[in-house]
Design an enzyme around this catalytic site. Structure first.
Site, PDB file in Angstrom:
ATOM      1  N   ARG A  57      24.030   6.916  -5.328  1.00  0.00           N
ATOM      2  CA  ARG A  57      25.067   7.494  -6.178  1.00  0.00           C
ATOM      3  C   ARG A  57      25.010   9.008  -6.071  1.00  0.00           C
ATOM      4  NH1 ARG A  57      26.517   3.935 -10.111  1.00  0.00           N
ATOM      5  NH2 ARG A  57      28.401   5.174 -10.083  1.00  0.00           N
TER       6      ARG A  57
ATOM      7  N   LYS B  83      30.344  -1.461 -21.143  1.00  0.00           N
ATOM      8  CA  LYS B  83      31.600  -1.259 -20.410  1.00  0.00           C
ATOM      9  C   LYS B  83      32.465  -2.515 -20.457  1.00  0.00           C
ATOM     10  CE  LYS B  83      29.139   1.627 -17.066  1.00  0.00           C
ATOM     11  NZ  LYS B  83      28.738   1.707 -15.645  1.00  0.00           N
TER      12      LYS B  83
ATOM     13  N   PRO C 186      35.468   3.181 -14.490  1.00  0.00           N
ATOM     14  CA  PRO C 186      35.568   3.372 -15.946  1.00  0.00           C
ATOM     15  C   PRO C 186      34.196   3.235 -16.604  1.00  0.00           C
ATOM     16  CG  PRO C 186      37.149   1.732 -15.151  1.00  0.00           C
ATOM     17  CD  PRO C 186      36.233   2.025 -14.026  1.00  0.00           C
ATOM     18  N   GLU C 187      33.845   4.214 -17.429  1.00  0.00           N
ATOM     19  CA  GLU C 187      32.592   4.170 -18.180  1.00  0.00           C
ATOM     20  C   GLU C 187      32.917   4.029 -19.665  1.00  0.00           C
ATOM     21  OE1 GLU C 187      29.941   7.380 -17.089  1.00  0.00           O
ATOM     22  OE2 GLU C 187      30.873   7.551 -15.132  1.00  0.00           O
TER      23      GLU C 187
END
Ligand SMILES: [Zn+2]
Length: 302
Positions: free
Chosen positions: A291, A58, A2-3
């Site tokens: 990433r 976040k 979740p961002e």
């Protein structure tokens, strides 16, 4: 993971359900998700009224009527959902708050507002013997991979600890100042929460595409025009993603348990080898700082 748009959606769906509610019961199943370890979370929360639910980066920051605060980070797989008390308990549920909403509030479809626009909250001294299960529900924090957790802040500690500015209210000059601090690739720099808060892999890839900036460009080498385009792109992408209630790739759900819809509108993220929506060139995927990074080699020239 979740961002910002996902966390913002959780906050927006959670806030109208729990602000003004009293925490009647607390079950902490895994004390090791708590920071600082050994905090008496049930002791701090029981009997308190929730007065605010906000997002910072976040983090989901919850304020109580005694001005104490704590925040929940969803990590990779975390979910914070409102559920009926009798809903079956799923595995990896680490925290359960039983929230009681006074009947005056529970019976309203539209929350009553004072002239100042602030939400009416019941007395902090609500009598626990008056609690009826009809007006109670659970807020459950579930996180199978346990990269998330709960951080107790108390009254003094700021939830802004070592966190950069919020991208939705960022000025281009501020973004320029933050990016000038590092020679790292702009993709890596934008993931650094101490430079800019709230961005993650999805929205950085999408923002760099929208701005036409190659992800490997050194952060301190961006031109003024590129910075301005990037600042506009970040805001535009985040606002659109919030409008579509975030992106659900695997685990993410809002506080009502519903998926987001923005994943259908991704232009580069998770679209390796598929044609660019602007120029038809195949989207490339590289691994940068561990990433995965997606970009269009034509639209995002170096
Ligand atoms: Zn392209």
């Amino acid at each position: 993971m979740p961002e910002l748009p996902e966390v913002e959606t959780v906050v927006r769906t959670l806030r109208p359900r729990i602000v003004g509610g009293m925490i009647a019961g607390v079950r902490l199943e895994r004390p090791d998700i708590l920071d600082p370890i050994g905090t008496d979370l049930p002791g701090h929360l029981r009997g308190r009224v929730i007065t605010a639910v906000e997002r910072r980066g976040k983090r989901i920051v919850i304020t109580l009527d005694d001005c104490n605060r704590f925040y929940i980070h969803l990590g990779m797989t975390g979910r914070l959902t409102v559920e009926p008390i009798n809903a079956p308990l799923q595995s990896h549920t680490h925290l359960i708050l039983e929230v009681f909403v006074g009947s005056a509030l529970a019976d309203e479809t539209v929350p009553e507002r004072t002239t100042a626009g602030s939400r009416k909250i019941p007395s902090a001294k609500a009598d626990p013997t008056e609690i009826s299960s009809a007006n109670s529900f659970h807020v459950r924090f579930r996180d199978p991979r346990r990269f998330g957790g709960i951080w107790w802040l108390g009254r003094e500690t700021s939830p802004n600890d070592r966190m950069g500015p919020e991208p939705l209210s960022l000025r281009a000059t501020q973004l320029a100042r933050q990016l000038a601090k590092t020679r790292r690739a702009v993709k890596t720099a934008l993931l650094d929460q101490t430079l800019i808060a709230g961005l993650g892999n999805i929205y950085v890839d999408e923002s760099l595409f929208a701005a036409g900036v190659h992800p490997l460009t050194p952060a301190n080498r961006l031109t003024t025009i590129q910075i301005a385009a990037l600042n506009r792109a970040i805001k535009h992408i985040l606002r659109k993603a919030i409008l579509h209630r975030g992106s659900t790739l695997r685990d993410y759900r809002d506080a009502n348990g519903e998926s987001g819809g923005f994943q259908l509108r991704h232009k580069v993220y998770d679209r390796a080898d598929q044609p660019c929506r602007a120029c038809k060139a195949p989207i490339q995927r590289i691994v940068l700082g561990g990433r995965s990074t997606h970009f269009c080699p034509k639209c995002q020239g170096r």
